[in-house]
Design a protein around this motif. Structure first.
Motif, PDB file in Angstrom:
ATOM      1  N   PRO A   7       0.740  -1.384  -0.002  1.00 56.46           N
ATOM      2  CA  PRO A   7       0.087  -0.114  -0.066  1.00 56.46           C
ATOM      3  C   PRO A   7       0.767   1.417   0.175  1.00 56.46           C
ATOM      4  O   PRO A   7       0.347   2.363  -0.438  1.00 56.46           O
ATOM      5  N   ILE A   8       1.968   1.257   0.508  1.00 57.76           N
ATOM      6  CA  ILE A   8       2.879   2.477   0.424  1.00 57.76           C
ATOM      7  C   ILE A   8       3.121   2.993  -1.018  1.00 57.76           C
ATOM      8  O   ILE A   8       3.319   4.315  -1.272  1.00 57.76           O
ATOM      9  N   LEU A   9       3.162   2.015  -2.109  1.00 62.65           N
ATOM     10  CA  LEU A   9       3.207   2.437  -3.545  1.00 62.65           C
ATOM     11  C   LEU A   9       2.202   3.314  -3.980  1.00 62.65           C
ATOM     12  O   LEU A   9       2.321   4.381  -4.352  1.00 62.65           O
ATOM     13  N   PRO A  10       0.917   2.698  -4.166  1.00 58.84           N
ATOM     14  CA  PRO A  10      -0.354   3.554  -4.341  1.00 58.84           C
ATOM     15  C   PRO A  10      -0.285   4.712  -3.689  1.00 58.84           C
ATOM     16  O   PRO A  10      -0.697   5.933  -3.998  1.00 58.84           O
ATOM     17  N   ALA A  11       0.039   4.982  -2.452  1.00 52.85           N
ATOM     18  CA  ALA A  11       0.130   6.103  -1.688  1.00 52.85           C
ATOM     19  C   ALA A  11       0.764   7.051  -2.150  1.00 52.85           C
ATOM     20  O   ALA A  11       0.638   8.211  -2.360  1.00 52.85           O
ATOM     21  N   ALA A  12       2.095   6.583  -2.700  1.00 52.16           N
ATOM     22  CA  ALA A  12       3.031   7.651  -3.103  1.00 52.16           C
ATOM     23  C   ALA A  12       2.579   8.072  -4.468  1.00 52.16           C
ATOM     24  O   ALA A  12       2.529   9.369  -4.775  1.00 52.16           O
ATOM     25  N   ALA A  13       1.862   7.232  -5.105  1.00 53.70           N
ATOM     26  CA  ALA A  13       1.301   7.708  -6.529  1.00 53.70           C
ATOM     27  C   ALA A  13       0.441   8.574  -6.359  1.00 53.70           C
ATOM     28  O   ALA A  13       0.219   9.490  -7.272  1.00 53.70           O
ATOM     29  N   LEU A  14      -0.405   8.700  -5.343  1.00 56.90           N
ATOM     30  CA  LEU A  14      -1.559   9.613  -4.974  1.00 56.90           C
ATOM     31  C   LEU A  14      -0.989  10.835  -4.336  1.00 56.90           C
ATOM     32  O   LEU A  14      -1.810  11.741  -4.096  1.00 56.90           O
ATOM     33  N   GLY A  15       0.359  10.840  -3.854  1.00 52.80           N
ATOM     34  CA  GLY A  15       0.963  11.879  -3.177  1.00 52.80           C
ATOM     35  C   GLY A  15       0.543  11.829  -1.539  1.00 52.80           C
ATOM     36  O   GLY A  15       0.745  12.783  -0.901  1.00 52.80           O
ATOM     37  N   ASN A  16      -0.015  10.748  -1.105  1.00 52.17           N
ATOM     38  CA  ASN A  16      -0.076  10.699   0.302  1.00 52.17           C
ATOM     39  C   ASN A  16       1.064   9.957   1.020  1.00 52.17           C
ATOM     40  O   ASN A  16       1.867   9.275   0.305  1.00 52.17           O
ATOM     41  N   LYS A  17       1.041  10.202   2.219  1.00 53.53           N
ATOM     42  CA  LYS A  17       2.095   9.725   3.039  1.00 53.53           C
ATOM     43  C   LYS A  17       1.512   8.328   3.710  1.00 53.53           C
ATOM     44  O   LYS A  17       0.477   8.320   4.375  1.00 53.53           O
ATOM     45  N   LEU A  18       2.397   7.167   3.640  1.00 45.58           N
ATOM     46  CA  LEU A  18       1.808   5.993   4.278  1.00 45.58           C
ATOM     47  C   LEU A  18       3.287   5.475   4.565  1.00 45.58           C
ATOM     48  O   LEU A  18       4.051   4.917   3.754  1.00 45.58           O
ATOM     49  N   SER A  19       3.329   5.253   6.028  1.00 44.94           N
ATOM     50  CA  SER A  19       4.625   4.412   6.332  1.00 44.94           C
ATOM     51  C   SER A  19       4.564   2.809   6.337  1.00 44.94           C
ATOM     52  O   SER A  19       3.377   2.254   6.078  1.00 44.94           O
ATOM     53  N   PHE A  20       5.498   2.220   6.576  1.00 46.35           N
ATOM     54  CA  PHE A  20       5.600   0.674   6.401  1.00 46.35           C
ATOM     55  C   PHE A  20       4.716   0.228   7.676  1.00 46.35           C
ATOM     56  O   PHE A  20       3.921  -0.697   7.420  1.00 46.35           O
ATOM     57  N   GLY A  21       4.730   0.832   8.915  1.00 48.94           N
ATOM     58  CA  GLY A  21       4.081   0.243   9.740  1.00 48.94           C
ATOM     59  C   GLY A  21       2.394   0.536   9.588  1.00 48.94           C
ATOM     60  O   GLY A  21       1.768  -0.302  10.059  1.00 48.94           O
ATOM     61  N   GLU A  22       2.151   1.658   8.955  1.00 42.90           N
ATOM     62  CA  GLU A  22       0.726   1.790   8.581  1.00 42.90           C
ATOM     63  C   GLU A  22       0.304   0.845   7.583  1.00 42.90           C
ATOM     64  O   GLU A  22      -0.910   0.499   7.763  1.00 42.90           O
ATOM     65  N   ALA A  23       1.013   0.441   6.421  1.00 42.36           N
ATOM     66  CA  ALA A  23       0.670  -0.259   5.645  1.00 42.36           C
ATOM     67  C   ALA A  23       0.343  -1.647   6.276  1.00 42.36           C
ATOM     68  O   ALA A  23      -0.598  -2.475   5.937  1.00 42.36           O
ATOM     69  N   ILE A  24       1.398  -2.176   7.146  1.00 38.90           N
ATOM     70  CA  ILE A  24       1.302  -3.477   8.028  1.00 38.90           C
ATOM     71  C   ILE A  24      -0.287  -3.373   8.623  1.00 38.90           C
ATOM     72  O   ILE A  24      -0.923  -4.538   8.644  1.00 38.90           O
ATOM     73  N   LYS A  25      -0.356  -2.380   9.490  1.00 37.96           N
ATOM     74  CA  LYS A  25      -1.380  -2.197  10.172  1.00 37.96           C
ATOM     75  C   LYS A  25      -2.722  -2.612   9.340  1.00 37.96           C
ATOM     76  O   LYS A  25      -3.719  -2.910   9.898  1.00 37.96           O
ATOM     77  N   ALA A  26      -2.650  -1.753   8.268  1.00 35.64           N
ATOM     78  CA  ALA A  26      -4.077  -1.573   7.365  1.00 35.64           C
ATOM     79  C   ALA A  26      -4.367  -2.823   6.620  1.00 35.64           C
ATOM     80  O   ALA A  26      -5.423  -3.347   6.613  1.00 35.64           O
ATOM     81  N   THR A  27      -3.284  -3.634   6.641  1.00 34.23           N
ATOM     82  CA  THR A  27      -3.316  -5.092   5.815  1.00 34.23           C
ATOM     83  C   THR A  27      -3.562  -6.379   7.014  1.00 34.23           C
ATOM     84  O   THR A  27      -3.596  -7.402   6.576  1.00 34.23           O
ATOM     85  N   LYS A  28      -3.759  -5.896   8.441  1.00 36.93           N
ATOM     86  CA  LYS A  28      -3.630  -6.775   9.253  1.00 36.93           C
ATOM     87  C   LYS A  28      -4.868  -7.968   8.952  1.00 36.93           C
ATOM     88  O   LYS A  28      -6.015  -7.578   8.702  1.00 36.93           O
ATOM     89  N   GLY A  29      -4.428  -9.181   9.125  1.00 34.62           N
ATOM     90  CA  GLY A  29      -5.571 -10.168   8.865  1.00 34.62           C
ATOM     91  C   GLY A  29      -5.839 -10.974   7.563  1.00 34.62           C
ATOM     92  O   GLY A  29      -6.820 -11.563   7.183  1.00 34.62           O
ATOM     93  N   ALA A  30      -5.025 -10.265   6.486  1.00 33.20           N
ATOM     94  CA  ALA A  30      -5.137 -10.713   5.324  1.00 33.20           C
ATOM     95  C   ALA A  30      -3.839 -11.663   4.930  1.00 33.20           C
ATOM     96  O   ALA A  30      -3.896 -11.943   3.643  1.00 33.20           O
ATOM     97  N   THR A  31      -3.349 -12.208   5.898  1.00 23.16           N
ATOM     98  CA  THR A  31      -1.939 -13.104   5.560  1.00 23.16           C
ATOM     99  C   THR A  31      -2.533 -14.114   4.709  1.00 23.16           C
ATOM    100  O   THR A  31      -1.933 -14.557   3.729  1.00 23.16           O
TER     101      THR A  31
END
Length: 191
Positions: free
Chosen positions: A102-126
């Motif tokens: 998720p950090i990649l599309p966030a960068a494409a949109l000009g949004n800031k998203l850290s590694f930690g935020e990406a991991i937290k957002a995708t929790k439970g999708a393993t």
């Protein structure tokens, strides 16, 4: 020198297309006639995040190769042990890649998203990411076998088939990464 310039041009054009794709899907940002609008800052941000992900994966690859050498030495080329190692490492690779993606599309949109935020957002999708990763791996293997059918064809046809299959895998991965961002970060429903 000319080859290096070609790859640099190819990478820049690729990043332009990738950023435009994310923006088109997630923001409904339309293109300008045939060429997408140039978003230089987002392209540089995207490239930097790709570099960070690659740097993050280097220790994982080194650990995999060290374990593979140990398995080869201990098992005397035991196919089952090496297959289990390949399966486990592929699971880890895809889960980490898709959870960080998720950090990649966030960068494409000009949004800031850290590694930690990406991991937290995708929790439970393993489990979903493991299934998705192996589905893509199987598709890639099937494409490789299909390419073998063209092995004795003229070189232009063989290269064309390879480019076609690589492009399909590329678009599929790009769509998956965009969907992961839209669903897990923005909360969009899957349709």
């Amino acid at each position: 020198m000319a080859v290096h310039s070609w790859y640099t041009c190819y990478d820049c054009c690729g990043l332009l297309v990738i950023v435009a794709w994310h923006r088109f899907i997630l923001l409904e940002d339309s293109t300008h006639f045939l060429l997408p609008k140039f978003h230089g800052r987002q392209i540089l941000s995207y490239m930097w995040r790709v570099i960070l992900i690659v740097l993050l994966f280097i220790p994982i690859y080194l650990a995999y190769f060290a374990l593979a050498l140990i398995f080869v030495d201990v098992s005397q080329f035991n196919f089952t042990a090496l297959s289990l190692l390949a399966f486990a490492s592929t699971c880890i690779y895809y889960v980490l890649l898709y959870r960080l993606s998720p950090i990649l599309p966030a960068a494409a949109l000009g949004n800031k998203l850290s590694f930690g935020e990406a991991i937290k957002a995708t929790k439970g999708a393993t489990f979903s990411f493991v299934v998705l990763g192996f589905s893509l791996a199987i598709l890639s293997i099937l494409f490789s076998f299909a390419e073998l059918l063209f092995m004795h064809s003229p070189m232009a046809i063989m290269i064309g088939v390879q480019i076609l299959f690589a492009w399909l895998i590329f678009l599929l991965n790009l769509s998956i990464i965009t969907t992961i961002y839209g669903h897990y970060v923005e909360g969009r429903p899957l349709r």
